[in-house]
Design an enzyme around this catalytic site. Structure first.
Site, PDB file in Angstrom:
ATOM      1  N   TYR A   6      -0.301  -0.301  10.396  1.00  0.00           N
ATOM      2  CA  TYR A   6      -0.561  -0.814   9.050  1.00  0.00           C
ATOM      3  C   TYR A   6       0.546  -0.320   8.116  1.00  0.00           C
ATOM      4  CZ  TYR A   6      -2.893  -1.545   4.545  1.00  0.00           C
ATOM      5  OH  TYR A   6      -3.187  -1.931   3.262  1.00  0.00           O
ATOM      6  N   SER A  17       0.846  -1.179   0.000  1.00  0.00           N
ATOM      7  CA  SER A  17       0.000   0.000   0.000  1.00  0.00           C
ATOM      8  C   SER A  17       0.889   1.239   0.000  1.00  0.00           C
ATOM      9  CB  SER A  17      -0.825  -0.011   1.294  1.00  0.00           C
ATOM     10  OG  SER A  17      -1.388   1.257   1.563  1.00  0.00           O
TER      11      SER A  17
END
Lengths: 226, 255
Positions: free
Chosen positions: B158, B145
């Site tokens: 994350y 990501s």
């Protein structure tokens, strides 16, 4: 020296400052006027790290700068991933990230509302990759980016968070560094430990309050991508 | 795309929904034999049914990626039932991935929640698939990501583990290249169930995201992300390793 007194009155803690690269960084802070002490991470739990920092900050009488240079030496051992045990992975890579998070938190607890400088040592090899060092580059890249999130979340508190990225040779006695072929340095006389100090001096100073979320590669000009 | 992956065996973690499902459907449509792995058997078997109803071949293997034995069993199922393993795509991510959190508040258990699924599982998947992938000169793929590149202001852990996966893949690409195994990542933007729920909770979010995306839309897990994954696993991509493919309509240009 151009940076004489640049850190006068500033109080700094350096994890891993008792030897090697951390010690070189600590010395650089001191010669620039900082009151800098090494802090050992004994109990690596969240509570343990926070308690270590509480005691160290009390002894210093305050805190302005934290340099996280501690690195588990096992992460610097070259080993094929398929020959790495689960315990080595967990105790190397995952513990490294966990400790960095707790050090960031402990730093925040003492810097919030007053501002300060947090610098994480993230060897440049993490963005280049290196065979045999998967746990190291995994952990270091995690830390390098979590530092950016800290920069985003804590900037409003006047806290800057940056990464200092030395070459691997800064972390070893020169003959022992794993051979990672990243190219020749642009600065052939670069001393991998001594010559990082001026950059850390700037990063730790009051002057550097407008730089955050950055990675400063200080490896003699070897890895320049990105 | 129809036979682009003919005779290839592709195992995907977290394939019961979202991007994992999208990649599974696309690979199945391209002729691959797909090992759909997921924690939820109903979801996983549902994806298998979708693939087979479209004429493809798939099997379900229950796999919680935090359990090494289940990863091992899934890899063994691929090798025993489909005869080989050409690609392992580690897509599964923590259910807590989209939860905003303040870095100063996280505790060891939340760190473990993220690292166990993203990092420890990447380690286990790699170790357990190395030999079959080596035999087939195959692929190991992670899903990352932009949070792992530039850091997310709301998702520190994350971001950390997605970044860790990029540090992982670059070193592994160098290590496994001489073995003929390609190691890459895909960074997707698509309408996963989590994102759709976020749109429902915040109706302006979809429009904001579309405005930020040069191609003007949020991607489709199968038609956009799955298509890119199929291309990455295809013969056309045989000279690509150590890379992150950003498949997001141009939303993130930081690489």
């Amino acid at each position: 020296m151009a940076q004489d007194g640049i850190l006068d009155g500033r109080r700094a803690l350096v994890t891993g400052g008792e030897s090697g690269f951390g010690a070189a960084l600590l010395e650089g802070l001191c010669t620039r006027g900082a009151r800098a002490e090494s802090i050992a991470i004994g109990d690596p739990s969240r509570e343990g790290v926070h308690a270590s920092f509480d005691a160290a900050v009390a002894a210093l009488g305050g805190l302005d700068v934290v340099v996280h240079a501690a690195l588990d030496p096992s992460l610097l051992e070259s080993r094929a991933l398929c020959e790495t045990s689960g315990a080595q992975w967990e105790q190397g890579c995952e513990a490294c990230l966990r400790t960095a998070v707790f050090v960031l938190q402990a730093s925040y607890r003492h810097l919030r509302g007053r501002g300060g400088r947090i610098v994480l040592v993230t060897p440049a090899v993490s963005t280049a990759g290196a065979a045999g060092l998967v746990p190291l580059t995994t952990a270091v890249e995690s830390i390098r980016i979590v530092a950016k999130t800290a920069a985003k979340q804590w900037g409003s508190q006047g806290i800057t968070v940056n990464s200092l990225a030395p070459g691997l040779d800064a972390l070893f006695d020169s003959s022992q560094a794993p051979r990672v072929a990243l190219g020749e340095p642009g600065l052939p006389d670069f001393d991998p430990q001594r010559d990082v100090a001026p950059v850390l001096g700037f990063l730790s100073s009051e002057e550097a309050g407008t730089l955050t979320g950055a990675t400063l590669r200080v490896d003699g000009g070897v890895w320049m991508a990105g | 795309m129809k036979d682009l992956l003919a005779d290839r065996v592709v195992l995907i973690t977290g394939a019961g929904a979202g991007v994992g499902r999208g990649i599974a459907l696309a690979c199945g449509g391209a002729g691959a034999k797909v090992v759909v792995t997921a924690r939820n058997p109903e979801q996983g078997r549902g994806v298998v049914a979708e693939i087979t109803e479209r004429g493809g071949t798939a099997l379900f293997a229950r796999c919680d990626v935090t359990r090494r034995a289940e990863i091992d069993a899934a890899v063994q199922a691929a090798c025993q039932q489909f005869g080989a393993l050409d690609a392992l795509i580690h897509n599964a991510t923590s259910n807590r991935s989209p939860e905003p959190h303040a870095l100063e508040d996280v505790d060891a258990s939340l760190i473990e929640e993220h690292t166990s699924v993203a990092l420890r599982a990447a380690f286990d998947c790699a170790q357990l698939s190395f030999e079959p992938l080596r035999q087939r000169q195959g692929h190991y793929v992670l899903l990352t990501s932009p949070a792992g590149i530039e850091g997310s202001a709301t998702l520190p852990l994350y971001s950390a583990v997605k970044a860790g996966q990029r540090g992982f893949l670059k070193s592994l690409a160098k290590e496994w290249g001489p073995q003929g195994i390609q190691v890459n990542a895909i960074s997707p933007l698509s309408a996963t169930p989590a994102l759709v729920r976020a749109f429902e909770a915040n109706p302006t979010l979809k429009t904001q995201l579309e405005t930020l995306t040069p191609l003007g839309r949020v991607g489709d897990p199968e038609l956009d992300i799955g298509a890119a994954a199929t291309l990455l696993l295809s013969p056309a991509s045989r000279y690509i390793t150590g890379q992150t493919w950003v498949v997001d309509g141009g939303r993130f240009l930081g690489l």
